[in-house]
Design an enzyme around this catalytic site. Structure first.
Site, PDB file in Angstrom:
ATOM      1  CE1 TYR A   1      23.551 -24.955   5.103  1.00 16.45           C
ATOM      2  CE2 TYR A   1      24.612 -23.428   3.855  1.00 16.45           C
ATOM      3  CZ  TYR A   1      24.598 -24.286   4.891  1.00 16.45           C
ATOM      4  OH  TYR A   1      25.583 -23.879   6.113  1.00 16.45           O
TER       5      TYR A   1
ATOM      6  CD  GLU B   1      19.279 -24.254   5.739  1.00 11.75           C
ATOM      7  OE1 GLU B   1      19.321 -24.416   4.491  1.00 11.75           O
ATOM      8  OE2 GLU B   1      20.117 -23.624   6.200  1.00 11.75           O
TER       9      GLU B   1
ATOM     10  CG  ASP C   1      19.436 -44.892  21.599  1.00 14.43           C
ATOM     11  OD1 ASP C   1      20.040 -45.160  20.357  1.00 14.43           O
ATOM     12  OD2 ASP C   1      20.326 -43.959  22.087  1.00 14.43           O
TER      13      ASP C   1
ATOM     14  CB  THR D   1      24.201 -44.243  15.066  1.00 13.95           C
ATOM     15  OG1 THR D   1      24.392 -45.488  15.480  1.00 13.95           O
ATOM     16  CG2 THR D   1      23.971 -43.140  15.884  1.00 13.95           C
TER      17      THR D   1
ATOM     18  CE  LYS E   1      27.402 -46.443  17.933  1.00 16.33           C
ATOM     19  NZ  LYS E   1      26.289 -45.024  17.679  1.00 16.33           N
TER      20      LYS E   1
ATOM     21  NE  ARG F   1      31.235 -40.602  13.008  1.00 12.72           N
ATOM     22  CZ  ARG F   1      31.637 -41.703  13.465  1.00 12.72           C
ATOM     23  NH1 ARG F   1      32.529 -42.692  13.029  1.00 12.72           N
ATOM     24  NH2 ARG F   1      31.289 -41.889  14.962  1.00 12.72           N
TER      25      ARG F   1
HETATM   26  N1  DSN Z   1      30.452 -43.596  20.623  1.00 13.76           N
HETATM   27  C1  DSN Z   1      29.176 -44.479  20.841  1.00 13.76           C
HETATM   28  C2  DSN Z   1      29.669 -45.821  21.198  1.00 13.76           C
HETATM   29  O1  DSN Z   1      30.911 -46.328  21.076  1.00 13.76           O
HETATM   30  O2  DSN Z   1      28.889 -46.709  21.615  1.00 13.76           O
HETATM   31  C3  DSN Z   1      28.203 -44.199  21.628  1.00 13.76           C
HETATM   32  O3  DSN Z   1      27.600 -42.972  21.030  1.00 13.76           O
END
Ligand code: DSN
Length: 415
Positions: A51, A53, A197, A223, A226, A232
């Site tokens: 932990y 924080e 974004d 994120t 991707k 993740r």
């Molecule tokens: N689930 C993601 C996507 O497939 O684009 C977006 O958050």
């Protein structure tokens, strides 16, 4: 006390089954990728036990001497990668990252411009069923009817009409390059802040094949799993003057304890993304998408906006088969081992649950080493499945062809 000796046969069996699925089928969901063994090892490391924080040097619990170093390493690496002044690597997801930015920069009820979900945006860009749309007054812009690209005149006009406090750009189902500059101009024209974004395209930016919004937008969220191909999770990049507000909005604003095992894995992912190999990967992701788009066009599918500049294509199924819905196509393609998702197309006459479109992405197949010839095969197998969708034995035969196509490219062959 000894460790439990339980061999969880059920979870082991399911893990093996999922590995087999990933090794033997085509993973074409545009937001998915295959993380490296190093990234996956870090997510299962001892950092999962801690932990922490707070932030490095300012924790609420003891024992964070090593955790501070790993979080600092992740922050430093991602700042260098994108040329950012400040990074927050704690967001558990892209949605958390976006909500934290809104909390940092807005009051409830403030007006924000964002790309509508049905034109390729994201739930957290003001969808009425998402907290973003419930808490803030989002006004949606879209793509033009003529070329299906973001309508920059509309962005300017809406900014002028609604005087937003924040302009949001970025997308989940938009196949074209997003230049941050016109959005900066629109934001500046009304004294608004700009959030980019980059969830889908962060890896393309890191790899140098798409324009970097850092230094143009006030805040960039993304994120890490991707096109970035890390674990993740989410990340926020910002300027020094907004750093304190952003950090406070993540913790204690949106989250409690950060997931330091994911942060250790993010540090590895950021280092992987800084290599020449990753630059070549990012370029191949785009080359593969372009090859797949041409081959799908040859098979009779219509590409929204006429093609792609990034890692994904958006297919309008109607010219291929007016009766075929995105939902039906997704289900039968999955049976053939071609995994992708149905997606609304701009001004889709069908509901978001049914849709007239498919979204197809190349990040995962590129990681496993596929190149242009395999993209032509994927288009052929996709079209053949959809043409023969009422014939289970034809679909089963295609599943075998997919298995053979994937065999030399298995991402996790030792598992
Ligand atoms: N689930 C993601 C996507 O497939 O684009 C977006 O958050």
């Amino acid at each position: 006390m000894p460790w439990p000796t339980l061999q969880d046969e059920e979870v082991l069996r399911l893990t093996k089954a999922e590995t087999d699925r990933q090794n033997t089928a085509l993973q074409l969901i545009a937001s998915e990728n295959f993380a490296s063994p190093a990234v996956m090892t870090a997510t299962g490391s001892v950092f999962t036990n801690k932990y922490s924080e707070g932030y490095p040097g300012r924790r609420y619990y003891g024992g964070n001497q090593v955790v501070d170093q790993v979080e600092d390493l992740a922050r430093q690496r991602v700042c260098e990668l994108f040329g950012a002044e400040h990074a927050n690597v704690q967001p558990h997801s892209g949605a958390n990252a976006n909500m934290a930015v809104y909390q940092a920069l807005l009051e409830p009820g403030d007006t924000v411009l964002g790309l509508s979900l049905d034109h390729g945006g994201h739930l957290t860009h003001g969808s009425p069923v998402n907290a973003s749309g419930l808490m803030y007054n989002f006004v949606g812009y879209g793509v033009t009817e003529s070329d299906e690209r973001i309508d920059l005149d509309q962005v300017l006009a809406l900014a002028n009409e609604h005087r937003p406090k924040l302009v949001v750009t970025g997308a989940t189902a938009y196949p074209r390059t997003i230049d941050p500059e016109p959005f900066r101009k629109a934001a500046d024209s009304v004294g608004a802040l700009l959030m980019f974004d980059a969830a889908h395209i962060a890896g393309l930016i890191a790899g140098g094949v798409h324009p970097n919004p850092v230094g143009i937008a006030d805040v960039v969220t993304f994120t890490t799993h991707k096109t970035m191909r890390g674990p993740r999770g989410g990340c926020i990049l910002t300027t020094s003057d907004l750093a304190a507000a952003i950090d406070k909005a993540i913790f204690p604003g949106q989250q409690g304890g950060p997931q330091e095992h994911a942060i250790a894995a993010k540090a590895i992912g950021f280092a992987e993304s800084a290599t020449d190999e990753f630059k070549a990967y990012a370029a191949q992701v785009v080359a593969n998408a372009s090859a797949l788009a041409s081959a799908m066009g040859e098979e009779g599918f219509r590409l929204v906006s006429g093609g792609t500049d990034n890692h994904l294509l958006l297919i309008d199924l109607r010219p291929f088969d007016a009766e075929l819905t995105g939902k039906e196509a997704q289900i039968v393609l999955d049976e053939a081992g071609i995994t992708l998702n149905r997606n609304s197309i701009p001004n889709d006459p069908r509901s978001p649950f049914v849709t007239s479109g498919l979204r197809i992405g190349t990040p995962a197949v590129t990681t496993q080493g596929m190149t242009e010839p395999e993209m032509v095969e994927i288009a052929r197998l996709t079209a053949a499945t959809l043409r023969n969708r009422t014939d289970p034995s034809a679909v089963a035969n295609i599943r075998e062809e997919v298995r053979q196509l994937c065999a030399p490219f298995a991402p996790y062959p030792q598992s």
